[in-house]
Design a protein around this motif. Structure first.
Motif, PDB file in Angstrom:
ATOM      1  N   PHE A 157       0.860  -1.182   0.000  1.00 12.18           N
ATOM      2  CA  PHE A 157       0.000   0.000   0.000  1.00 12.18           C
ATOM      3  C   PHE A 157       0.898   1.234   0.000  1.00 12.18           C
ATOM      4  N   ARG A 158       1.017   1.864  -1.156  1.00 14.25           N
ATOM      5  CA  ARG A 158       1.900   3.014  -1.330  1.00 14.25           C
ATOM      6  C   ARG A 158       1.141   4.152  -2.004  1.00 14.25           C
ATOM      7  N   PRO A 159       1.675   5.368  -1.933  1.00 17.28           N
ATOM      8  CA  PRO A 159       1.014   6.499  -2.599  1.00 17.28           C
ATOM      9  C   PRO A 159       0.846   6.310  -4.101  1.00 17.28           C
ATOM     10  N   SER A 160       1.760   5.616  -4.749  1.00 19.83           N
ATOM     11  CA  SER A 160       1.621   5.396  -6.192  1.00 19.83           C
ATOM     12  C   SER A 160       0.375   4.565  -6.496  1.00 19.83           C
ATOM     13  N   GLY A 161       0.037   3.641  -5.629  1.00 17.81           N
ATOM     14  CA  GLY A 161      -1.177   2.838  -5.808  1.00 17.81           C
ATOM     15  C   GLY A 161      -2.437   3.653  -5.615  1.00 17.81           C
ATOM     16  N   ILE A 162      -2.402   4.596  -4.691  1.00 15.36           N
ATOM     17  CA  ILE A 162      -3.563   5.460  -4.464  1.00 15.36           C
ATOM     18  C   ILE A 162      -3.764   6.373  -5.664  1.00 15.36           C
ATOM     19  N   ILE A 163      -2.692   6.926  -6.184  1.00 10.73           N
ATOM     20  CA  ILE A 163      -2.786   7.783  -7.375  1.00 10.73           C
ATOM     21  C   ILE A 163      -3.300   6.961  -8.554  1.00 10.73           C
ATOM     22  N   GLY A 164      -2.792   5.750  -8.710  1.00 13.28           N
ATOM     23  CA  GLY A 164      -3.268   4.872  -9.771  1.00 13.28           C
ATOM     24  C   GLY A 164      -4.737   4.526  -9.608  1.00 13.28           C
ATOM     25  N   SER A 165      -5.196   4.369  -8.361  1.00 12.00           N
ATOM     26  CA  SER A 165      -6.604   4.098  -8.099  1.00 12.00           C
ATOM     27  C   SER A 165      -7.478   5.248  -8.555  1.00 12.00           C
ATOM     28  N   ILE A 166      -7.053   6.457  -8.253  1.00  7.89           N
ATOM     29  CA  ILE A 166      -7.823   7.637  -8.659  1.00  7.89           C
ATOM     30  C   ILE A 166      -7.852   7.761 -10.179  1.00  7.89           C
ATOM     31  N   VAL A 167      -6.707   7.604 -10.820  1.00 11.15           N
ATOM     32  CA  VAL A 167      -6.645   7.702 -12.283  1.00 11.15           C
ATOM     33  C   VAL A 167      -7.479   6.594 -12.929  1.00 11.15           C
ATOM     34  N   GLY A 168      -7.388   5.389 -12.410  1.00  9.81           N
ATOM     35  CA  GLY A 168      -8.175   4.279 -12.938  1.00  9.81           C
ATOM     36  C   GLY A 168      -9.672   4.525 -12.804  1.00  9.81           C
ATOM     37  N   ALA A 169     -10.101   5.038 -11.647  1.00 12.91           N
ATOM     38  CA  ALA A 169     -11.523   5.323 -11.434  1.00 12.91           C
ATOM     39  C   ALA A 169     -11.997   6.445 -12.351  1.00 12.91           C
ATOM     40  N   ILE A 170     -11.158   7.440 -12.574  1.00 16.64           N
ATOM     41  CA  ILE A 170     -11.524   8.525 -13.493  1.00 16.64           C
ATOM     42  C   ILE A 170     -11.687   7.978 -14.909  1.00 16.64           C
ATOM     43  N   LEU A 171     -10.779   7.112 -15.337  1.00 18.30           N
ATOM     44  CA  LEU A 171     -10.879   6.525 -16.672  1.00 18.30           C
ATOM     45  C   LEU A 171     -12.122   5.653 -16.823  1.00 18.30           C
ATOM     46  N   ILE A 172     -12.430   4.849 -15.818  1.00 15.96           N
ATOM     47  CA  ILE A 172     -13.618   3.988 -15.862  1.00 15.96           C
ATOM     48  C   ILE A 172     -14.878   4.847 -15.890  1.00 15.96           C
ATOM     49  N   THR A 173     -14.936   5.883 -15.052  1.00 11.52           N
ATOM     50  CA  THR A 173     -16.110   6.763 -15.010  1.00 11.52           C
ATOM     51  C   THR A 173     -16.264   7.514 -16.329  1.00 11.52           C
ATOM     52  N   ALA A 174     -15.172   8.035 -16.869  1.00 14.09           N
ATOM     53  CA  ALA A 174     -15.242   8.754 -18.140  1.00 14.09           C
ATOM     54  C   ALA A 174     -15.693   7.826 -19.259  1.00 14.09           C
ATOM     55  N   GLY A 175     -15.188   6.617 -19.280  1.00 12.25           N
ATOM     56  CA  GLY A 175     -15.600   5.639 -20.283  1.00 12.25           C
ATOM     57  C   GLY A 175     -17.075   5.302 -20.172  1.00 12.25           C
ATOM     58  N   TRP A 176     -17.543   5.118 -18.947  1.00 13.54           N
ATOM     59  CA  TRP A 176     -18.959   4.809 -18.733  1.00 13.54           C
ATOM     60  C   TRP A 176     -19.848   5.974 -19.166  1.00 13.54           C
ATOM     61  N   MET A 177     -19.445   7.184 -18.834  1.00 11.50           N
ATOM     62  CA  MET A 177     -20.225   8.354 -19.222  1.00 11.50           C
ATOM     63  C   MET A 177     -20.232   8.515 -20.744  1.00 11.50           C
ATOM     64  N   TRP A 178     -19.120   8.203 -21.405  1.00  9.17           N
ATOM     65  CA  TRP A 178     -19.042   8.290 -22.857  1.00  9.17           C
ATOM     66  C   TRP A 178     -19.974   7.267 -23.505  1.00  9.17           C
ATOM     67  N   VAL A 179     -19.931   6.017 -23.026  1.00  8.41           N
ATOM     68  CA  VAL A 179     -20.781   4.970 -23.573  1.00  8.41           C
ATOM     69  C   VAL A 179     -22.251   5.296 -23.314  1.00  8.41           C
ATOM     70  N   LYS A 180     -22.560   5.755 -22.126  1.00  4.55           N
ATOM     71  CA  LYS A 180     -23.939   6.095 -21.783  1.00  4.55           C
ATOM     72  C   LYS A 180     -24.431   7.279 -22.617  1.00  4.55           C
ATOM     73  N   GLY A 181     -23.575   8.253 -22.864  1.00  3.94           N
ATOM     74  CA  GLY A 181     -23.934   9.401 -23.701  1.00  3.94           C
ATOM     75  C   GLY A 181     -24.178   9.008 -25.141  1.00  3.94           C
ATOM     76  N   ARG A 182     -23.400   8.074 -25.649  1.00  6.45           N
ATOM     77  CA  ARG A 182     -23.587   7.594 -27.022  1.00  6.45           C
ATOM     78  C   ARG A 182     -24.872   6.822 -27.165  1.00  6.45           C
ATOM     79  N   SER A 183     -25.227   6.033 -26.162  1.00  5.88           N
ATOM     80  CA  SER A 183     -26.426   5.195 -26.279  1.00  5.88           C
ATOM     81  C   SER A 183     -27.708   6.014 -26.162  1.00  5.88           C
ATOM     82  N   THR A 184     -27.674   7.161 -25.490  1.00  7.33           N
ATOM     83  CA  THR A 184     -28.880   7.976 -25.353  1.00  7.33           C
ATOM     84  C   THR A 184     -29.089   8.909 -26.529  1.00  7.33           C
ATOM     85  N   THR A 185     -28.044   9.185 -27.304  1.00  5.50           N
ATOM     86  CA  THR A 185     -28.183  10.102 -28.439  1.00  5.50           C
ATOM     87  C   THR A 185     -28.592   9.385 -29.709  1.00  5.50           C
ATOM     88  N   THR A 186     -28.473   8.066 -29.770  1.00  2.82           N
ATOM     89  CA  THR A 186     -28.841   7.348 -30.996  1.00  2.82           C
ATOM     90  C   THR A 186     -30.196   6.742 -30.906  1.00  2.82           C
TER      91      THR A 186
END
Length: 87
Positions: A58-87
């Protein structure tokens, strides 16, 4: 007790990712927060920790990676959800 701590940590990281991406104004989707936090923490935290040479500790690099990973997953989900509602 460890499992509850991991879920709560993932939920907080996922909620933080939604706030960073600006979704917090609409309210936090707690289901997405849990999933994005747990998946992002596992994938991002593990990859960054291993790339930084920290191993599985358990190191600070893992915490930073956790935040970046969660941001990427959330952004991806929002992108997919936005595409499915516009078509």
């Amino acid at each position: 007790m460890l499992i509850i701590g991991i879920i709560l940590f993932g939920m907080l990281i996922g909620a933080g990712a939604q706030l960073v991406l600006g979704r917090g104004a609409k309210g936090i989707d707690w289901g997405l927060a849990i999933v994005a936090g747990l998946v992002g923490s596992f994938v991002g935290g593990l990859l960054i920790s291993l790339l930084a040479g920290d191993g599985l500790d358990f190191r600070p690099s893992g915490i930073i990676g956790s935040i970046v990973g969660a941001i990427l997953i959330t952004a991806g989900w929002m992108w997919v959800k936005g595409r499915s509602t516009t078509t």
